[in-house]
Design an enzyme around this catalytic site. Structure first.
Site, PDB file in Angstrom:
ATOM      1  CE  LYS A   1      12.177  46.162  12.698  1.00  0.00           C
ATOM      2  NZ  LYS A   1      13.383  46.808  12.130  1.00  0.00           N
TER       3      LYS A   1
ATOM      4  CG  ASP B   1      13.915  46.946   8.358  1.00  0.00           C
ATOM      5  OD1 ASP B   1      14.168  46.462   7.237  1.00  0.00           O
ATOM      6  OD2 ASP B   1      13.941  46.270   9.406  1.00  0.00           O
TER       7      ASP B   1
ATOM      8  CE  LYS C   1      13.882  43.066  11.704  1.00  0.00           C
ATOM      9  NZ  LYS C   1      14.794  43.941  10.930  1.00  0.00           N
TER      10      LYS C   1
END
Length: 317
Positions: free
Chosen positions: A217, A154, A253
């Protein structure tokens, strides 16, 4: 491991796909409100959606006082996210979270604790949460996390690139991070609470996908404002537009600020309404959460027993 069968190959930087886009913020807010108002979920249906939320959850600890023992407890919870009597009452014999997300120096501990489970380890990287170190150091951090065993990375972007509209700099940065990830899947954190407008959110999402992000995300969880439904709707629309142009399937996400079972339902409703059932699977949808799991377990306990249990009976780890 729950990964897309094909990666997002990315494209050349193509500003014409996003430079003239302007997001109507009141319309996005109205659409987000209408989405969740139109789909009340009760009883068995609600329980099924909550179980699915667990399957799609990146169970996360990103605290300054993280220890190997805490990570081990979190991984044990990922393997058995709800109590056995609740699992049996729901007619299930197996349930795990989608992944466990930790800092790079905790990856090896998490990999060891999850051995044999099939649960991937995700690691934040690139000077999380700010991203404000030289790019070379951020790339080294990705290499380190992958070498430690992270299957997912991430990354965080440089927000200043978005605020200046320097799309070439943003694209080059994310493309370099994607290359550093190698076989690990890359989730690009846009830190939407720092991007000022939904139009900026849309453009940043499009650039991230053009640069090869496998997921987009919302947040690090450390911004003043984290995942919201209007922001998520904007990102999902960008994801859908990108897919229409390229045929690539990019995951989504939301993370940060989601704490309740109702939050888990709301974001799944968004995915179903905007993208369809394929985006209710962990290869294309993750919920970045920690305390949310305890609230979901309480709701499932109430569903199977008919009474509300004390929260301390369902500790997260």
């Amino acid at each position: 491991m729950t990964h897309p069968q094909t990666r997002n190959p990315g494209t050349a930087l193509t500003p014409s796909w996003f430079e003239d886009v302007a997001v109507n913020t009141p319309a996005a807010e109205a659409r987000a409100t209408k989405l969740t108002a139109n789909r009340p979920l009760k009883g068995t249906w609600q329980a099924a959606w909550l179980v699915n939320a667990i399957r799609c959850m990146d169970l996360t600890t990103l605290a300054g006082d993280d220890t190997e023992a805490r990570v081990a407890r979190l991984c044990a919870k990922a393997r058995r996210p709800i109590a056995e009597p609740i699992l049996s009452a729901l007619g299930l014999d197996h349930l795990t979270t989608g992944a466990v997300c930790v800092y790079p120096n905790m990856v090896r501990s998490a990999v060891r604790a999850l051995d044999g489970s099939g649960i991937p380890v995700a690691s934040v990287a690139t000077s999380f949460p700010t991203g404000l170190t030289p790019l070379a150091l951020r790339l080294q951090e990705i290499h380190y996390a992958v070498a430690e065993g992270a299957a997912e990375i991430d990354i965080v972007i440089t927000r200043a690139h978005v605020l200046r509209g320097d799309w070439a700099a943003l694209y080059d940065e994310i493309a370099a991070m994607r290359e550093a990830c190698g076989d690990a899947h890359m989730k690009a954190i846009l830190a939407t609470g720092d991007l000022q407008t939904l139009t900026n959110v849309y453009k940043a999402a499009m650039v991230a996908m053009q640069a090869g992000a496998d997921f987009i995300k919302t947040s690090t969880g450390k911004e003043g404002v984290n995942a919201t439904l209007p922001v998520s709707l904007t990102m999902v629309r960008a994801l859908r537009d990108y897919g229409d142009r390229t045929g690539a399937r990019v995951g989504f996400k939301p993370a940060g600020g989601m704490k309740t079972a109702q939050d888990a339902l709301d974001w799944q409703i968004l995915m179903k309404e905007e993208l369809g059932n394929d985006w209710l699977q962990p290869d294309l949808f993750r919920l970045g959460a920690s305390s949310m799991l305890g609230n979901i377990e309480l709701a499932l306990s109430q569903h199977v027993t008919g009474r509300l249990a004390a929260s301390h009976r369902h500790a997260i780890a």
